[in-house]
Design an enzyme around this catalytic site. Structure first.
Site, PDB file in Angstrom:
ATOM      1  N   ASP A 193      -4.107  -6.961  10.660  1.00 36.23           N
ATOM      2  CA  ASP A 193      -3.775  -8.107   9.816  1.00 36.23           C
ATOM      3  C   ASP A 193      -2.595  -8.899  10.348  1.00 36.23           C
ATOM      4  OD1 ASP A 193      -2.001  -6.035   9.308  1.00 36.23           O
ATOM      5  OD2 ASP A 193      -2.749  -5.651   7.301  1.00 36.23           O
ATOM      6  N   HIS A 244      -3.885  -0.161  -0.973  1.00 34.55           N
ATOM      7  CA  HIS A 244      -4.518  -1.108  -0.038  1.00 34.55           C
ATOM      8  C   HIS A 244      -4.583  -0.542   1.381  1.00 34.55           C
ATOM      9  CE1 HIS A 244      -0.472  -3.377   0.913  1.00 34.55           C
ATOM     10  NE2 HIS A 244      -0.704  -2.468   1.835  1.00 34.55           N
ATOM     11  N   GLU A 276      -6.512  -5.722  -0.864  1.00 40.20           N
ATOM     12  CA  GLU A 276      -5.825  -5.364  -2.100  1.00 40.20           C
ATOM     13  C   GLU A 276      -6.834  -4.875  -3.145  1.00 40.20           C
ATOM     14  OE1 GLU A 276      -2.732  -5.218  -2.002  1.00 40.20           O
ATOM     15  OE2 GLU A 276      -1.739  -7.032  -1.314  1.00 40.20           O
TER      16      GLU A 276
HETATM   17  C1  F6R Z   1      -0.118  -3.105   8.001  1.00 38.23           C
HETATM   18  C2  F6R Z   1      -1.093  -2.822   6.970  1.00 38.23           C
HETATM   19  C3  F6R Z   1      -0.689  -2.300   5.637  1.00 38.23           C
HETATM   20  C4  F6R Z   1       0.315  -1.168   5.719  1.00 38.23           C
HETATM   21  C5  F6R Z   1       0.681  -0.672   4.325  1.00 38.23           C
HETATM   22  C6  F6R Z   1       1.741   0.413   4.367  1.00 38.23           C
HETATM   23  O1  F6R Z   1      -0.760  -3.601   9.160  1.00 38.23           O
HETATM   24  O2  F6R Z   1      -2.223  -3.059   7.209  1.00 38.23           O
HETATM   25  O3  F6R Z   1      -1.854  -1.859   4.973  1.00 38.23           O
HETATM   26  O4  F6R Z   1      -0.223  -0.124   6.476  1.00 38.23           O
HETATM   27  O5  F6R Z   1       1.162  -1.734   3.557  1.00 38.23           O
HETATM   28  O6  F6R Z   1       2.931  -0.150   4.835  1.00 38.23           O
HETATM   29  P1  F6R Z   1       4.183   0.765   5.178  1.00 38.23           P
HETATM   30  O7  F6R Z   1       3.801   1.623   6.331  1.00 38.23           O
HETATM   31  O8  F6R Z   1       5.280  -0.202   5.529  1.00 38.23           O
HETATM   32  O9  F6R Z   1       4.483   1.558   3.951  1.00 38.23           O
END
Ligand code: F6R
Length: 242
Positions: free
Chosen positions: A67, A138, A143
């Site tokens: 993303d 997510h 979402e």
């Molecule tokens: C990032 C992504 C998100 C994150 C998720 C967890 O490329 O796709 O789904 O993996 O928001 O984020 P962290 O690791 O910062 O808790």
């Protein structure tokens, strides 16, 4: 789903890096699906250390990230393009021409997303897709919703995601409100999925991903239907799974 319990963040990162490393050793020209966020940073650092020691070679690997925020240029320090160079690509010998992130700088969402779908499909989809998980379940920026998404699309980020990601920005008002994300169906096309999670804040989402009903209200729950999905999580993230 195979669940591997790690002691802490370092242990989770090493275990995840070992799995990714095995993929690259077994298939040097593999396609890796990659994630940003705080969780995979330790695994990227471990892989970079092994690269420096000569244990792993990324020269033939190609990568496709999940993303990107809509509206950020590639060199914006808050962009996922920038994140990947800073935390991984600049420390290994991957050919930058073989690294791909959705083009958040293209304001034409339909064009940016269909182009990304085209190149991910042309690459034959990831051999291994690395995923983090949001506090709300997510994956990518898919979402909670009333249906599972298919291909790459533009999403409105939820308040909970904007809040969670604001820690990386000067102010919550600076967090982009939209992103381009690979869809759930595309994620499911990966031949292996590796989810990493750490910390108590992820405990409910990890529980729902592994043991809850398969529902788009927890997008990660669909991973229960994948035939080769491994979850590496620390004790805190697995605390509701006992
Ligand atoms: C990032 C992504 C998100 C994150 C998720 C967890 O490329 O796709 O789904 O993996 O928001 O984020 P962290 O690791 O910062 O808790």
């Amino acid at each position: 789903m195979k669940i591997i319990k790690a002691k802490d963040y370092e242990d989770m990162s090493r275990k995840a890096a070992n799995i990714i490393s095995a993929q690259v050793i077994l298939k040097p020209d593999c396609v890796l699906g990659l994630a940003t966020g705080s969780t995979p940073i330790g695994a990227y650092k471990q892989l970079a250390d092994w690269y420096k020691k000569g244990d792993i070679d990324f020269s033939e690997v190609s990568t496709y990230n999940l993303d990107e925020y809509r509206g950020l240029s590639h060199d914006d320090p808050q962009s996922y393009h920038y994140f990947m160079r800073e935390n991984f690509f600049d420390h290994i010998n991957v050919d930058l021409n073989n690294t791909h992130v959705p083009d958040g700088s293209n304001p034409d969402a339909a064009a940016a997303c269909s182009e990304y779908d085209r190149i991910v499909a042309a690459a034959g989809y990831p051999d291994l897709q690395l995923l983090g998980i949001g506090n709300n379940g997510h994956i990518g920026f898919n979402e909670p919703d009333d249906h599972f998404s298919k291909g790459t699309h533009c999403v409105d980020l939820t308040e909970s995601t904007i809040q969670a990601n604001s820690r990386l920005f000067d102010s919550i008002d600076d967090v982009p409100r939209q992103a381009y994300t690979m869809g759930t169906q595309t994620i499911m096309y990966a031949r292996m999925i590796l989810v990493v999670a750490n910390g108590e804040a992820k405990a409910q989402a990890v529980h729902d991903m592994c043991y809850g009903p398969v529902t788009p209200e927890c997008p990660a729950s669909i991973l229960q239907l994948h035939t080769n999905c491994v979850v590496v999580a620390d004790e805190a993230a697995l605390s509701l799974c006992e």
